[in-house]
Design an enzyme around this catalytic site. Structure first.
Site: not given
Length: 171
Positions: A108, A131, A139-140, A166
């Site tokens: 962040y 979001n 945003c993850h 991912e």
């Protein structure tokens, strides 16, 4: 005189991580995706009474196809017109989120510095929590300064699954 916004159309999409609601503003060649939420996620109460369900909407069908391909590991990014509604600051944060590569994370604080607001990690977190385009605006991929999984409107377990997926499909 303010111009009326085009109507919102929506559909449901079953994904490996739960049902999503996809919403598009407009139905012509200028239509854009306004939302992609997991059912039950924070800050989303479901389709509103003035939204129109349209399972044949061309943009919603394309978004569903791209999300299915992403979940199947056949795609790592998206090519869709996006039109999330939010403040100027939220828009800046959401655009910056879109630049975090598939399979990578960012803190962040790092994102706050990247948008010229060092020290605004909490404000970044608040904007990220709002979001409206889950997965599409990733945003993850935001984590705590020490790499800890913190906050996710769709739930920490879902965030953990998204990041693991991912990491396994990164290129």
């Amino acid at each position: 005189m303010a111009t009326a916004l085009p109507p919102l159309f929506w559909t449901e999409l079953d994904t490996p991580l739960g049902t999503m609601i996809l919403a598009a503003r407009g139905r012509d060649d200028r239509a854009a995706l306004a939302g992609a939420w997991f059912v039950g996620q924070r800050h989303f109460d479901g389709p509103q009474a003035d939204w129109q369900r349209d399972d044949e909407h061309p943009l919603l069908r394309e978004a569903a196809t791209q999300l299915r391909d992403w979940h199947a590991g056949r795609r790592i990014d998206f090519d869709l017109p996006l039109a999330p509604e939010g403040s100027a600051f939220q828009q800046r944060i959401w655009q910056a989120l879109g630049r975090i590569p598939h399979g990578r994370t960012c803190s962040y604080g790092e994102l706050a510095a990247a948008v010229g607001r060092p020290g605004a990690a909490r404000a970044v977190g608040a904007a990220t929590g709002r979001n409206p385009l889950s997965i599409l605006v990733p945003c993850h991929r935001l984590v705590g300064h020490d790499g800890a999984l913190t906050g996710y409107a769709g739930g920490i377990e879902r965030k953990r699954q998204l990041l693991a997926f991912e990491a396994a499909t990164g290129r």
